[in-house]
Design a protein around this motif. Structure first.
Motif, PDB file in Angstrom:
ATOM      1  N   GLN A 241       8.604 -12.478   2.999  1.00 17.47           N
ATOM      2  CA  GLN A 241       8.144 -11.593   1.789  1.00 17.47           C
ATOM      3  C   GLN A 241       8.679 -10.081   2.215  1.00 17.47           C
ATOM      4  N   ALA A 242       9.004  -9.158   1.059  1.00 15.53           N
ATOM      5  CA  ALA A 242       9.449  -8.146   1.390  1.00 15.53           C
ATOM      6  C   ALA A 242       8.867  -7.221   0.077  1.00 15.53           C
ATOM      7  N   VAL A 243       8.060  -6.217   0.424  1.00  8.57           N
ATOM      8  CA  VAL A 243       7.340  -5.427  -0.641  1.00  8.57           C
ATOM      9  C   VAL A 243       7.912  -4.083  -0.614  1.00  8.57           C
ATOM     10  N   PHE A 244       8.264  -3.413  -1.905  1.00  6.69           N
ATOM     11  CA  PHE A 244       8.878  -2.301  -2.021  1.00  6.69           C
ATOM     12  C   PHE A 244       7.960  -1.337  -2.954  1.00  6.69           C
ATOM     13  N   THR A 245       7.880   0.097  -2.232  1.00  9.02           N
ATOM     14  CA  THR A 245       6.790   1.185  -2.883  1.00  9.02           C
ATOM     15  C   THR A 245       7.713   1.885  -4.029  1.00  9.02           C
ATOM     16  N   ALA A 260       2.917  -4.440  17.639  1.00  8.56           N
ATOM     17  CA  ALA A 260       2.769  -5.427  18.794  1.00  8.56           C
ATOM     18  C   ALA A 260       1.968  -6.657  18.325  1.00  8.56           C
ATOM     19  N   HIS A 261       0.845  -6.493  17.363  1.00  7.43           N
ATOM     20  CA  HIS A 261       0.127  -7.503  17.097  1.00  7.43           C
ATOM     21  C   HIS A 261      -0.181  -7.675  15.483  1.00  7.43           C
ATOM     22  N   ARG A 262       0.074  -6.538  14.683  1.00  2.81           N
ATOM     23  CA  ARG A 262       0.051  -6.489  13.487  1.00  2.81           C
ATOM     24  C   ARG A 262       1.091  -7.118  12.707  1.00  2.81           C
ATOM     25  N   PRO A 263       1.069  -8.132  11.546  1.00  7.34           N
ATOM     26  CA  PRO A 263       2.273  -8.547  10.961  1.00  7.34           C
ATOM     27  C   PRO A 263       2.829  -7.516  10.111  1.00  7.34           C
ATOM     28  N   LEU A 264       3.743  -6.711  10.730  1.00  3.17           N
ATOM     29  CA  LEU A 264       4.099  -5.491  10.105  1.00  3.17           C
ATOM     30  C   LEU A 264       5.380  -5.009  10.256  1.00  3.17           C
ATOM     31  N   ALA A 265       6.269  -4.637   9.592  1.00  8.44           N
ATOM     32  CA  ALA A 265       7.627  -3.870   9.923  1.00  8.44           C
ATOM     33  C   ALA A 265       7.810  -3.268   8.407  1.00  8.44           C
ATOM     34  N   LEU A 266       8.309  -1.902   8.884  1.00 14.34           N
ATOM     35  CA  LEU A 266       8.350  -0.872   7.988  1.00 14.34           C
ATOM     36  C   LEU A 266       9.797  -0.210   7.923  1.00 14.34           C
ATOM     37  N   LYS A 267      10.528   0.260   6.860  1.00 12.55           N
ATOM     38  CA  LYS A 267      11.548   0.739   6.838  1.00 12.55           C
ATOM     39  C   LYS A 267      11.738   1.778   5.541  1.00 12.55           C
ATOM     40  N   MET A 268      12.380   2.862   5.807  1.00 10.53           N
ATOM     41  CA  MET A 268      12.548   3.921   4.681  1.00 10.53           C
ATOM     42  C   MET A 268      13.797   3.325   4.061  1.00 10.53           C
ATOM     43  N   THR A 269      14.076   2.952   2.836  1.00 11.88           N
ATOM     44  CA  THR A 269      15.300   2.794   2.130  1.00 11.88           C
ATOM     45  C   THR A 269      16.056   4.306   1.750  1.00 11.88           C
ATOM     46  N   PRO A 270      17.347   4.107   1.672  1.00 10.11           N
ATOM     47  CA  PRO A 270      18.077   5.364   1.135  1.00 10.11           C
ATOM     48  C   PRO A 270      17.515   5.951  -0.063  1.00 10.11           C
ATOM     49  N   ALA A 271      16.832   5.059  -0.825  1.00 11.37           N
ATOM     50  CA  ALA A 271      16.249   5.464  -2.263  1.00 11.37           C
ATOM     51  C   ALA A 271      14.730   6.041  -2.127  1.00 11.37           C
ATOM     52  N   GLY A 272      14.342   6.175  -0.913  1.00 14.05           N
ATOM     53  CA  GLY A 272      13.151   6.690  -0.640  1.00 14.05           C
ATOM     54  C   GLY A 272      11.750   6.134  -0.738  1.00 14.05           C
ATOM     55  N   GLU A 273      12.278   4.475  -0.917  1.00 19.75           N
ATOM     56  CA  GLU A 273      11.290   3.462  -1.098  1.00 19.75           C
ATOM     57  C   GLU A 273      10.624   3.183   0.611  1.00 19.75           C
ATOM     58  N   VAL A 274       9.529   2.732   0.359  1.00 18.86           N
ATOM     59  CA  VAL A 274       8.838   2.182   1.601  1.00 18.86           C
ATOM     60  C   VAL A 274       9.170   0.569   1.742  1.00 18.86           C
ATOM     61  N   MET A 276       8.151  -2.947   3.181  1.00 17.70           N
ATOM     62  CA  MET A 276       7.142  -3.615   4.009  1.00 17.70           C
ATOM     63  C   MET A 276       7.494  -4.914   4.017  1.00 17.70           C
ATOM     64  N   SER A 277       7.575  -5.460   5.680  1.00 15.93           N
ATOM     65  CA  SER A 277       7.731  -6.862   5.580  1.00 15.93           C
ATOM     66  C   SER A 277       6.817  -6.961   7.042  1.00 15.93           C
ATOM     67  N   GLY A 278       7.361  -8.203   7.956  1.00 16.57           N
ATOM     68  CA  GLY A 278       6.690  -8.295   9.133  1.00 16.57           C
ATOM     69  C   GLY A 278       5.970  -9.525   9.050  1.00 16.57           C
ATOM     70  N   GLY A 279       6.465 -10.701   8.574  1.00 15.70           N
ATOM     71  CA  GLY A 279       5.806 -11.835   9.026  1.00 15.70           C
ATOM     72  C   GLY A 279       5.074 -12.696   7.805  1.00 15.70           C
ATOM     73  N   ALA A 303      -1.945  -3.562   2.936  1.00 13.92           N
ATOM     74  CA  ALA A 303      -3.312  -3.146   3.780  1.00 13.92           C
ATOM     75  C   ALA A 303      -2.772  -2.796   5.380  1.00 13.92           C
ATOM     76  N   GLN A 304      -2.056  -3.721   5.810  1.00 15.69           N
ATOM     77  CA  GLN A 304      -1.726  -3.541   7.218  1.00 15.69           C
ATOM     78  C   GLN A 304      -0.696  -2.184   7.479  1.00 15.69           C
ATOM     79  N   ALA A 305       0.085  -2.012   6.369  1.00 11.35           N
ATOM     80  CA  ALA A 305       0.795  -0.755   6.262  1.00 11.35           C
ATOM     81  C   ALA A 305       0.046   0.432   6.451  1.00 11.35           C
ATOM     82  N   VAL A 306      -0.992   0.456   5.271  1.00  4.16           N
ATOM     83  CA  VAL A 306      -1.950   1.502   5.434  1.00  4.16           C
ATOM     84  C   VAL A 306      -2.736   1.910   6.495  1.00  4.16           C
ATOM     85  N   ALA A 307      -3.085   0.774   7.295  1.00  3.45           N
ATOM     86  CA  ALA A 307      -4.000   0.955   8.558  1.00  3.45           C
ATOM     87  C   ALA A 307      -2.975   1.701   9.576  1.00  3.45           C
ATOM     88  N   VAL A 308      -1.754   1.751   9.404  1.00  3.61           N
ATOM     89  CA  VAL A 308      -0.890   2.219  10.385  1.00  3.61           C
ATOM     90  C   VAL A 308      -0.508   3.841  10.041  1.00  3.61           C
TER      91      VAL A 308
END
Length: 390
Positions: A241-245, A260-274, A276-279, A303-308
């Protein structure tokens, strides 16, 4: 140089054969076809759908990441580090590559010793890595939640546009003389003794294999190996799954982010979107014949992204996707080998969500193997013998 973006179709091939037939139009098939074609080999690159239509395409970006990898992959990543900054020039087409660095965050005290050891080991294996304490990581990313205790920092990690890079490899392969063919779905392999002589296509066509056949179609490899050779690999297919803001300004972070333990990976796209992925996984919709997200998994990812990064709490989700199948191997690294009992067939699958970054290092090794018939030393760790299969 102008890029010819028209693919070859079967009717326009000079013959219904090629010295080397590569099955799969993702990053591995396209990159290996390019490496072979520029070595002077006659190559047919076959894609059952459209190029970059599988795990090597889609919205957003992919991480070019060494941080946190299985140690067996780090020598390949070290080599890939040297190629990514120059790949766009080599392929004469955009890749979207950016070296932004990666932070692998942790927020549990018992993760500190492991982070310190991993930083030393990764650095020793040629992947420059720093262990940052809370003060240092918050200085790099001020928007982090207070509970973040530290991070592993790999400054040479980054991101790239996976669709653009896959197509760039495909166009480059075609410029070198490879036949790049869409809609050529392989359903069978014709064997004669210990050699593959041809591939059979879904539409009834057949392409002869002069020298070597490479099966690099990711999620399509295991079913074909089982159907033709009776070989069952320890891999399975998932729908990441990939989620875009909506675009966020200013950007809430600058680095590629892992945890290290949350199912989370974050990137900023060239268009300024966040991104969210990570398992998180989607589900298969048999009526649509496609993968899709669920409200629960999208909400969980957010929710995982907001926690970080607490500032993401008010950001709206613009889209979410789970339509690109990926293969997972039971021990977390790919399977790359020759098919047992067949001397001229190589395959690779089970990329486990992080095969993307090492493609520029693995593809030339696959090309070398296809031409020489000898397993490159750098790929020996990825063979079937680690499972006692074959």
């Amino acid at each position: 140089m102008a890029v010819d973006r028209e693919w070859t179709d079967l009717a326009r091939m000079n013959t219904q054969s090629a010295q080397i037939v590569v099955v799969g139009g993702g990053i591995y098939g396209a990159a290996t076809a390019w490496e072979l074609a520029r070595r002077g080999r006659e190559v047919a690159l076959l894609e059952g759908s459209t190029f970059a239509s599988g795990a090597s395409g889609g919205a957003g970006q992919r991480g070019v990441r060494a941080n946190g990898r299985d140690l067996r992959e780090l020598p390949l990543m070290r080599q890939a580090y040297t190629r990514w900054p120059h790949l766009e020039a080599e392929l004469d087409a955009p890749t979207g590559y950016q070296r932004c660095g990666q932070l692998l965050l942790y927020e549990r005290h018992h993760d500190i010793p492991a982070a310190q050891v991993r930083a030393a080991v990764q650095t020793g294996l040629g992947i420059p890595t720093s262990h940052l304490d809370a003060q240092a990581v918050h200085a790099l990313e001020p928007g982090l939640a207070e509970g973040i205790l530290g991070a592993l920092h790999c400054p040479l990690d980054g991101v790239a546009d996976h669709t653009a890079t896959t197509l760039a490899y495909t166009w480059a392969a075609q410029r070198e003389g490879a036949a790049a063919i869409e809609g050529a779905r392989v359903t069978d392999v014709v064997l004669e003794g210990s050699r593959a002589r041809a591939v059979q296509l879904e539409d009834g066509g057949r392409i002869e294999v002069g020298e070597t056949l490479l099966l690099l179609a990711n999620a399509g490899v295991a079913p074909l190996l089982e159907a033709v050779w009776g070989l069952v690999l320890p891999v399975w297919t998932v729908l990441p799954q990939a989620v875009f803001t909506e675009p966020v300004s200013p950007p809430p972070f600058r680095h590629l982010i892992g945890h290290a333990h949350r199912p989370l990976a974050l990137k900023m796209t060239p268009a300024g979107e966040v991104m969210m992925s990570g398992g998180w996984r989607g589900r298969w919709n048999p009526e649509r014949g496609a993968g899709e997200t669920t409200p629960e998994t999208v909400a969980g990812n957010v929710a995982q992204a907001v926690a970080v990064f607490p500032s993401l709490g008010g950001v709206r989700v613009a889209s979410a996707w789970a339509d690109r199948p990926e293969t997972i191997c039971i021990d977390g690294i790919p399977v790359i080998d020759r098919t047992p009992g067949t001397e001229n067939v190589l395959f690779a699958t089970g990329w486990t969500g992080h095969g993307w970054a090492i493609a520029p290092a693995v593809a030339p090794l696959l090309a070398e193997w296809a031409v020489s018939g000898t397993t490159p030393r750098a790929l020996e760790s990825f063979g079937l013998d680690r499972f006692e299969i074959g």
